[in-house]
Design a protein around this motif. Structure first.
Motif: not given
Length: 412
Positions: A50-52, A58-60, A76, A346, A348
């Motif tokens: 998980l990261e932007d 926001d977190v993808d 996201n 994360g 989310l």
């Protein structure tokens, strides 16, 4: 009961009810299923990071898929829905793990994906959450996991790859543009399953904890020359381990890094001594077919809690930390019961609390949002302590009713 005593009794009832509501609000949270990620292709999820990825704040998610299915990027959408939309598919290999980091120095997050007995692959982020494959071909190894970190004196992210038997683990150094040279070091002889990097001996550089399948776990400490050396400690053989996470699990005692190792049996917490060594006997918890582990402060009390995935359709469990490394099973607080291979924590949604992203095998992956049990299925802001709103309102109405009744009674 006279009128004064009646009013006192009602006020006490209101306060008592309010106090009960406070206790429930302070203790009352769970995880609710927010979204099932129904993919057009690729439902053999084996790892998730998980990261932007698209730079919107926001977190993808990047899901590594097994069985020759493409890895999938999930974007996201943010406010107001916080739903994930299926993005790009990448490769068609037997992926085993993914790690995200800025490999080419352009400010966005790229992906390093390892495969089993196939060339590992680097995907460069185009800045918008889409990726372009690197032209570099790696030698094929039975790779099981990868961790990224700064492993030499430059400012480029390097890779530590955990390989299954009969291949040793390898260290690859980044040249600065996201390409890697020949292996810098060969370490051990497998069968490695997972690796985590952090400073285990407090000397300022990164060390490695490797979880193995059927052999003793291995600790590799980096020396002053930038090379990994055998840490001299082997922790418990004859267990099939699947994942490891490093964190300080007993902050009430010390701030040394500990290792949470999960496998198909009783899971282990190896308490670190701060010098790269661990206590000879681990703390234990759980008894499931564990496949993945993630750590984070789930209940906001300042210590690290644990979430464990299970691939036998038993519940993925949440374990709360008492501050000394002792974990308690949260009865009824789980995050799905599919055949889960991995999970990640994360933020989310719009809150600051940690949520759970679960990578499932042969079933849609899932997003679980931290929420109040009275509103399961709805997105929640951070739970705040306080009486339920209807309690004081009901109390006021009862008092007004009593007052009107008393006046009418006195006039009769």
């Amino acid at each position: 009961m006279n009128g004064r005593m009646t009013r006192v009794f009602l006020v006490v009832c209101v306060l008592v009810l309010g106090g009960v509501a406070v206790a429930r609000a302070e203790l009352g949270w769970t995880f609710s299923l927010h979204q099932e990620l129904v993919s057009q292709q690729g439902i053999a999820g084996i790892d998730v990071a998980l990261e932007d990825l698209d730079g919107d704040g926001d977190v993808d998610a990047y899901i590594a898929n097994d069985l020759w299915q493409p890895d999938r990027v999930w974007i996201n959408q943010g406010s107001p829905t916080w739903l994930f939309v299926e993005g790009q598919g990448l490769g068609e290999s037997n992926s085993r793990a993914v790690a995200l980091g800025d490999l080419d120095g352009d400010g966005d997050l790229d992906a390093f994906v390892v495969h089993y007995n196939q060339s590992n692959r680097v995907y460069f982020n185009n800045g918008d959450g889409t990726f372009t494959a690197s032209v570099q071909e790696f030698s094929a190894y039975p790779s099981q996991d990868v961790a990224l970190g700064y492993l030499n004196d430059d400012e480029y992210l390097d890779a530590f790859i955990a390989n299954d038997w009969p291949s040793p683990d390898i260290v690859l150094l980044n040249t600065g543009d996201g390409t890697f040279g020949d292996p810098w070091q060969w370490l051990g002889n497998g069968p490695s399953r997972a690796v985590a990097l952090d400073d285990l001996d407090g000397d300022g550089d990164l060390d490695a904890f490797v979880a193995t399948n059927g052999e003793a776990n291995q600790v590799w400490l980096m020396n002053e020359f930038g090379l990994f050396e055998d840490g001299g400690q082997y922790t418990t053989a004859n267990l099939s381990r699947f994942d490891v996470a490093l964190a300080s699990l007993n902050p009430d005692v010390d701030d040394f890094l500990d290792a949470v190792v999960v496998h198909n049996g009783v899971n282990e917490i190896w308490l670190g001594l701060g010098n790269g060594l661990f206590l000879d006997t681990p703390l234990t918890f759980g008894d499931e077919q564990a496949t993945g582990v993630a750590v984070g402060d789930l209940d906001g009390d300042g210590d690290m809690d644990v979430v464990v995935s299970d691939d036998t359709s038993q519940a993925n469990k949440v374990w709360l930390n008492d501050g000394s490394g002792g974990l308690s099973d949260t009865d009824g607080v789980t995050v799905g019961s599919a055949a889960s291979k991995a999970l990640a924590l994360g933020t989310l949604d719009a809150t600051v609390s940690l949520d759970v992203f679960v990578a499932n095998y042969d079933q849609p992956s899932e997003v679980w949002i931290k929420a109040s049990p009275t509103s399961v299925g709805l997105r929640q802001t951070e739970i705040t302590a306080g009486p339920a709103w209807w309690v004081p309102v009901l109390g006021v109405l009862l008092l007004l009713t009593l007052f009107v009744w008393r006046r009418q009674h006195n006039h009769q």
